[in-house]
Scaffold this active site. Structure first.
Site, short mmCIF file in Angstrom:
data_model
loop_
_atom_site.label_atom_id
_atom_site.label_comp_id
_atom_site.label_asym_id
_atom_site.label_seq_id
_atom_site.Cartn_x
_atom_site.Cartn_y
_atom_site.Cartn_z
N PRO A 317 0.83 -1.21 0.00
CA PRO A 317 0.00 0.00 0.00
C PRO A 317 0.86 1.26 0.00
CG PRO A 317 -0.83 -1.57 1.58
CD PRO A 317 0.45 -2.15 1.06
N CYS A 318 0.41 2.24 -0.75
CA CYS A 318 1.21 3.45 -0.92
C CYS A 318 0.72 4.60 -0.06
CB CYS A 318 1.17 3.91 -2.37
SG CYS A 318 -0.42 4.61 -2.81
N GLN A 319 -0.49 4.48 0.48
CA GLN A 319 -1.11 5.65 1.10
C GLN A 319 -0.22 6.34 2.13
OE1 GLN A 319 -2.58 2.84 0.40
NE2 GLN A 319 -4.79 3.01 0.08
N TRP A 321 2.89 6.59 2.35
CA TRP A 321 4.14 7.13 1.80
C TRP A 321 3.90 8.17 0.72
CZ3 TRP A 321 6.25 4.95 5.63
CH2 TRP A 321 5.99 3.62 5.96
#
Length: 566
Positions: A317-319, A321
């Site tokens: 998941p990128c949220q 970062w």
DNA sequence: TATCCGACGCATGGTTTATT
DNA sequence: AATAAACCATGCGTCGGATA
């Protein structure tokens, strides 16, 4: 390379625990070539050459105060560096005008000063190199530093030795790691940080990088010994076997898997916690075994039985970062933790090649966590290469000032009216937005949700799911389960890895003619501007020899995606 | 109740304008 | 001309009120 004997001389035992990593690989691939980057855009050649040729009034000395080329010294460092750095002397320079003595050579940084990239073993050093993409010389040449002789504290002895690869048995935490040498330190790793330009290396963040064990040829350079007889793998052994198996972690709707399939891989296994993502993935990749499961459980007992896939791809998941993450989210803790499942997955499944993708916010905004990620991967015995990639170079329609990049018009104009999730999903704006030229403008980021920049060139409506698929370089007829809302589809699409980033990758013998990416309406084309560092997974014999043929090496490609600029 | 949609978030990096 | 300040657009985002 001589086998490692085990006299008790240097104890590299970490203050932290060393994970047990036993690897038995029958096939291996090395994506890194020693002269990793030898090209340069001619229009931005460096004005002054770092470590250039030595001209008067500078001369080189054979000896100075007991020091000579090839010896190492400990430095009292200044500037951005920490005291205690070790310096390998390549040249001793003297300015005949003012008698100033300068040492030119390579900086070796203590492992505990590497910002968490390496286990902080007390006597471990890491060759530390900054390089510029505008400098055509090898990174070892351009990466030398000049330090005044006044910074020298004392001579030190350093053993340049191979790092344990994933094919080696590292032992467990109670066993000291020993190196066959009576030197005071050992240097086994190298960190190469590439910057867009030589000038930017002190002010800008690294653009791409490499963290790995020293090659045999590099060890030979530092020890002054000739490269010994090498075991060169036959070319056939350097390839992955004919059919390449691909596993996908945090698979989402299957964008990365779609790309891997285009490159010739067989999608074998995937997991994601989201039910709609899993259903969509299975619809489009029915040959794969899809686990709807938490990543930590996948890496533990609930995942498939341990085996070694050829490629493992993780899209954590990128949220947390992302630069767009400007306020606390509900799942921040779980999403952050997901990044740290990497080592457990590598430890259990031991893929021959591991790939990972993240927002550029990770190295840019969260360098500590990024270093920890590098530590996890290299700690499992992998060589790591990472890069901030601009997706428009890979054929994703985004902002560019020069054609021919792939534009919005290129992406969406061929979608037929009968395409699924297209005309029927249109709702018109009550009040039209500002129109724009779709043949000269690139799309903004295809976000999972929110944002106000999601409208068509005529300004009259939002993009449909089919159009968002095309903007993400997925097939416009990608299947979705029944009764998904437009928003759910667009969220899945926004989270996807654009498959076209695989367009330059060829895997296995079966992928030789499958590399071209199939774009909308069956149109076959390659990106307008292929990336300069296309990853060819089949190395030729010359590279093979240059690499030194260290058996049992594996390679990691970490692509950091800097995408979606408007 | 679920989905949609506009407002909001802000460090960062690039560009433009102001000042020395 | 060199440097500093002001300006501005960005993002695999998040929230809460409006709408279906």
């Amino acid at each position: 390379m001589a086998p490692i004997k085990m006299p008790e001389v240097i104890d590299l035992t970490s203050e932290t625990t060393q994970s047990d990593a036993v690897r038995l690989l029958s096939h291996w691939i090395d994506l890194t070539v020693p002269e990793y980057r030898a090209w340069a855009p001619p229009e931005c050649a460096p004005v002054t050459l770092r470590n250039g040729p030595i001209f008067p009034p500078w001369i080189t000395l054979d000896k100075y105060a007991g020091l000579s080329p090839g010896t190492c010294v400990e430095l009292h460092s200044t500037g951005p560096h920490r005291n205690g750095d070790i310096f390998y002397i390549v040249h001793i320079l003297q300015n005949t005008a003012d008698q100033l003595i300068v040492l030119r050579g390579h900086r070796l940084v203590r492992a505990r000063h590497m910002g968490g990239m390496l286990q902080p073993r007390r006597k471990e050093l890491c060759l530390f190199v900054n390089a510029g993409l505008d400098d055509t010389r090898p990174f070892l040449t351009q990466g030398m530093e000049d330090v005044p002789a006044a910074e020298v504290i004392m001579p030190r002895t350093v053993a340049f030795v191979p790092a344990p690869s994933s094919g080696w048995q590292l032992g467990n935490a109670t066993q000291p790691i020993l190196v066959d040498s009576d030197a005071e330190f050992s240097c086994r790793y190298v960190l190469v940080s590439w910057h867009k330009s030589t000038a930017a290396r002190t002010t800008k963040r690294a653009y791409e990088g490499e963290l790995r064990g020293l090659y045999a040829s590099e060890i030979a350079f530092f020890t002054g010994e000739p490269v010994g007889p090498q075991r060169v793998c036959p070319m056939s052994a350097r390839r992955l076997p004919g059919e390449v198996t691909y596993w996908d972690g945090f698979c989402g709707l299957g964008g990365a898997a779609q790309g891997a399939k285009m490159a010739g891989a067989r999608v074998e296994c995937a997991f994601d916690i989201d039910e709609k993502a899993c259903t969509t993935f299975k619809l489009n990749h029915p040959e794969a075994e899809v686990y709807r499961i938490d990543a930590h459980h996948f890496a533990q007992d609930d995942g498939p039985a341990s085996c070694s896939p050829d490629l493992f791809h993780l899209s954590c998941p990128c949220q947390p970062w992302s630069p767009a993450h400007t306020r606390v989210g509900k799942n921040d803790e779980a999403n952050e933790a997901a990044l740290f499942v990497t080592s457990a997955i590598l430890s259990k499944y031991k893929p021959k090649i591991h790939m990972q993708e993240q927002t550029f916010g990770l190295p840019g905004w969260h360098p500590t966590q990024f270093s920890a990620l590098l530590n996890m991967i290299s700690g499992e015995g992998y060589k790591v290469r990472w890069k901030v990639a601009d997706l428009k170079d890979y054929g994703v329609p985004q902002k560019a000032h020069l054609l021919p990049y792939r534009t919005i018009h290129d992406a969406v104009s061929r979608i037929p009216d009968t395409a699924p999730n297209h005309r029927s999903r249109i709702t018109w704006f009550p009040r039209p937005r500002e129109p724009y030229n779709a043949t000269r403008t690139m799309a903004s980021c295809v976000l999972a949700s929110g944002g106000c920049r999601d409208h068509t060139p005529d300004g009259r409506r939002r993009f449909t799911p089919a159009e968002n698929l095309a903007l993400q370089t997925l097939p416009w007829d990608y299947k979705f389960p029944a009764r998904l809302t437009t928003g759910t589809m667009k969220k899945l699409i926004g989270n996807a890895v654009p498959p076209v980033v695989w367009s330059t990758v060829r895997v296995g013998d079966g992928g030789a003619d499958k590399g071209d990416v199939v774009m909308d309406e069956g149109e076959r084309r390659t990106p307008a501007t292929p990336p300069k560092d296309a990853v060819d997974l089949t190395l030729d014999e010359e590279e093979d020899r240059a690499l030194g043929g260290d058996e049992g090496e594996v390679e990691v490609e970490v692509i950091d995606i800097m995408d979606m600029d408007d």
